[in-house]
Write a protein that holds these residues in place. Sequence first.
Motif, PDB file in Angstrom:
ATOM      1  N   VAL A  42     -19.870  15.030 -47.788  1.00  0.00           N
ATOM      2  CA  VAL A  42     -19.460  15.503 -46.469  1.00  0.00           C
ATOM      3  C   VAL A  42     -18.440  16.630 -46.583  1.00  0.00           C
ATOM      4  CG1 VAL A  42     -18.254  14.802 -44.340  1.00  0.00           C
ATOM      5  CG2 VAL A  42     -20.039  13.352 -45.299  1.00  0.00           C
ATOM      6  N   GLN A  43     -17.777  16.740 -47.740  1.00  0.00           N
ATOM      7  CA  GLN A  43     -16.815  17.832 -47.930  1.00  0.00           C
ATOM      8  C   GLN A  43     -17.481  19.205 -47.806  1.00  0.00           C
ATOM      9  OE1 GLN A  43     -17.688  15.457 -50.253  1.00  0.00           O
ATOM     10  NE2 GLN A  43     -17.081  16.109 -52.305  1.00  0.00           N
ATOM     11  N   PHE A  44     -18.816  19.254 -47.920  1.00  0.00           N
ATOM     12  CA  PHE A  44     -19.527  20.519 -47.787  1.00  0.00           C
ATOM     13  C   PHE A  44     -20.212  20.664 -46.427  1.00  0.00           C
ATOM     14  CE2 PHE A  44     -19.916  19.637 -52.507  1.00  0.00           C
ATOM     15  CZ  PHE A  44     -18.824  20.431 -52.837  1.00  0.00           C
ATOM     16  N   TYR A  45     -19.977  19.697 -45.534  1.00  0.00           N
ATOM     17  CA  TYR A  45     -20.540  19.742 -44.181  1.00  0.00           C
ATOM     18  C   TYR A  45     -19.374  19.992 -43.216  1.00  0.00           C
ATOM     19  CZ  TYR A  45     -24.023  16.997 -46.769  1.00  0.00           C
ATOM     20  OH  TYR A  45     -24.904  16.537 -47.712  1.00  0.00           O
ATOM     21  N   PRO A  46     -19.034  21.240 -42.936  1.00  0.00           N
ATOM     22  CA  PRO A  46     -17.766  21.566 -42.263  1.00  0.00           C
ATOM     23  C   PRO A  46     -17.516  20.842 -40.947  1.00  0.00           C
ATOM     24  CG  PRO A  46     -19.301  23.412 -42.184  1.00  0.00           C
ATOM     25  CD  PRO A  46     -19.859  22.436 -43.158  1.00  0.00           C
ATOM     26  N   THR A  47     -18.530  20.705 -40.110  1.00  0.00           N
ATOM     27  CA  THR A  47     -18.289  20.059 -38.817  1.00  0.00           C
ATOM     28  C   THR A  47     -18.082  18.553 -38.967  1.00  0.00           C
ATOM     29  OG1 THR A  47     -20.678  19.868 -38.456  1.00  0.00           O
ATOM     30  CG2 THR A  47     -19.574  21.803 -37.542  1.00  0.00           C
ATOM     31  N   LEU A  48     -18.748  17.943 -39.941  1.00  0.00           N
ATOM     32  CA  LEU A  48     -18.610  16.502 -40.130  1.00  0.00           C
ATOM     33  C   LEU A  48     -17.338  16.141 -40.889  1.00  0.00           C
ATOM     34  CD1 LEU A  48     -22.227  15.216 -40.823  1.00  0.00           C
ATOM     35  CD2 LEU A  48     -21.037  15.643 -38.666  1.00  0.00           C
ATOM     36  N   LEU A  49     -16.865  17.044 -41.744  1.00  0.00           N
ATOM     37  CA  LEU A  49     -15.629  16.772 -42.488  1.00  0.00           C
ATOM     38  C   LEU A  49     -14.467  16.570 -41.523  1.00  0.00           C
ATOM     39  CD1 LEU A  49     -14.111  16.502 -45.149  1.00  0.00           C
ATOM     40  CD2 LEU A  49     -13.847  18.991 -45.171  1.00  0.00           C
ATOM     41  N   GLU A  50     -14.394  17.376 -40.497  1.00  0.00           N
ATOM     42  CA  GLU A  50     -13.308  17.247 -39.525  1.00  0.00           C
ATOM     43  C   GLU A  50     -13.403  15.915 -38.778  1.00  0.00           C
ATOM     44  OE1 GLU A  50     -10.702  19.266 -39.358  1.00  0.00           O
ATOM     45  OE2 GLU A  50     -11.684  20.153 -41.109  1.00  0.00           O
ATOM     46  N   ILE A  51     -14.624  15.477 -38.505  1.00  0.00           N
ATOM     47  CA  ILE A  51     -14.812  14.182 -37.840  1.00  0.00           C
ATOM     48  C   ILE A  51     -14.338  13.053 -38.747  1.00  0.00           C
ATOM     49  CG2 ILE A  51     -16.552  12.546 -36.993  1.00  0.00           C
ATOM     50  CD1 ILE A  51     -18.157  14.966 -36.031  1.00  0.00           C
ATOM     51  N   ALA A  52     -14.692  13.117 -40.028  1.00  0.00           N
ATOM     52  CA  ALA A  52     -14.289  12.085 -40.975  1.00  0.00           C
ATOM     53  C   ALA A  52     -12.770  12.005 -41.100  1.00  0.00           C
ATOM     54  CB  ALA A  52     -14.925  12.344 -42.335  1.00  0.00           C
ATOM     55  N   LYS A  53     -12.120  13.161 -41.073  1.00  0.00           N
ATOM     56  CA  LYS A  53     -10.659  13.172 -41.139  1.00  0.00           C
ATOM     57  C   LYS A  53     -10.060  12.471 -39.921  1.00  0.00           C
ATOM     58  CE  LYS A  53     -10.187  17.450 -43.846  1.00  0.00           C
ATOM     59  NZ  LYS A  53      -9.741  18.878 -43.808  1.00  0.00           N
ATOM     60  N   LYS A  54     -10.598  12.759 -38.742  1.00  0.00           N
ATOM     61  CA  LYS A  54     -10.077  12.153 -37.518  1.00  0.00           C
ATOM     62  C   LYS A  54     -10.360  10.653 -37.454  1.00  0.00           C
ATOM     63  CE  LYS A  54     -10.438  16.398 -34.793  1.00  0.00           C
ATOM     64  NZ  LYS A  54     -11.132  17.083 -33.652  1.00  0.00           N
ATOM     65  N   LYS A  55     -11.510  10.245 -38.002  1.00  0.00           N
ATOM     66  CA  LYS A  55     -11.885   8.830 -37.983  1.00  0.00           C
ATOM     67  C   LYS A  55     -11.288   8.066 -39.168  1.00  0.00           C
ATOM     68  CE  LYS A  55     -14.767   9.199 -34.438  1.00  0.00           C
ATOM     69  NZ  LYS A  55     -14.594   8.501 -33.148  1.00  0.00           N
ATOM     70  N   ASN A  56     -10.628   8.799 -40.081  1.00  0.00           N
ATOM     71  CA  ASN A  56     -10.017   8.185 -41.266  1.00  0.00           C
ATOM     72  C   ASN A  56     -11.049   7.449 -42.129  1.00  0.00           C
ATOM     73  OD1 ASN A  56      -7.777   7.662 -42.925  1.00  0.00           O
ATOM     74  ND2 ASN A  56      -7.426   5.658 -41.985  1.00  0.00           N
ATOM     75  N   THR A  57     -12.184   8.105 -42.373  1.00  0.00           N
ATOM     76  CA  THR A  57     -13.246   7.496 -43.170  1.00  0.00           C
ATOM     77  C   THR A  57     -13.461   8.182 -44.518  1.00  0.00           C
ATOM     78  OG1 THR A  57     -14.874   8.856 -41.997  1.00  0.00           O
ATOM     79  CG2 THR A  57     -14.498   6.613 -41.166  1.00  0.00           C
ATOM     80  N   LEU A  58     -12.581   9.097 -44.885  1.00  0.00           N
ATOM     81  CA  LEU A  58     -12.695   9.743 -46.192  1.00  0.00           C
ATOM     82  C   LEU A  58     -12.447   8.717 -47.291  1.00  0.00           C
ATOM     83  CD1 LEU A  58     -10.729  13.037 -45.478  1.00  0.00           C
ATOM     84  CD2 LEU A  58     -13.203  12.796 -45.697  1.00  0.00           C
TER      85      LEU A  58
END
Length: 205
Positions: A178-194
């Motif tokens: 997901v680190q290479f999927y720019p729009t989804l990376l921001e979602i993962a950061k907000k959802k704390n799922t990294l």
Amino acid sequence: MKRTWMLIVLSVLAVMLAAMTPQASSNNESSMNAPVYTSDGSLKFPANYREWVYLTSGVDMSYSPNAMGMDHSMFDNVFVNPEAYKAFVETGTWPDKTMLVLEARKAGTKASINKNGHFQTGEIMGREVHVKDEARFPGTAKWAFFAADDGVTGKLLPKEMNCYSCHEQHGAVDTTFVQFYPTLLEIAKKKNTLSAAYVKEEAGK
């Protein structure tokens, strides 16, 4: 009075039918985009993948610092089934039956009016599918890789291959890049799922 009651009943039935119809359509779409396997364990390649949600493109990407150079450039395009995309937007992670398709296309240059840079050609160099199927692949972090170069059938890649360990060790979310999927990376950061491994890796750079 009887006529009034009949009209009420018909109105209620019409409302119920209208409410049920979208659900039926949704179920059909979900079934159409779910992984389907052959009797020998191969994956039926989803021919409609280019109608799915487009996530990103990379150019000449390599995860090895010692990768040999090719005599041509190549684009990697990633698509995901719509149901999985919708779930990721809501939760920050992938649901069961997610399918990510990686399509590799040869890059072209200096054609038509283009004088610089690269564009994607019609020549497909390869296709891979990353499938999450919790019941079918419990021993590979619930994910499996299939090579589908012919665009018809995906052959299951053995779990000993580097792609499994690489994704498990470096994937930003649920063993996926997901680190290479720019729009989804921001979602993962907000959802704390990294993943903890990815966060640690990024902090050490």
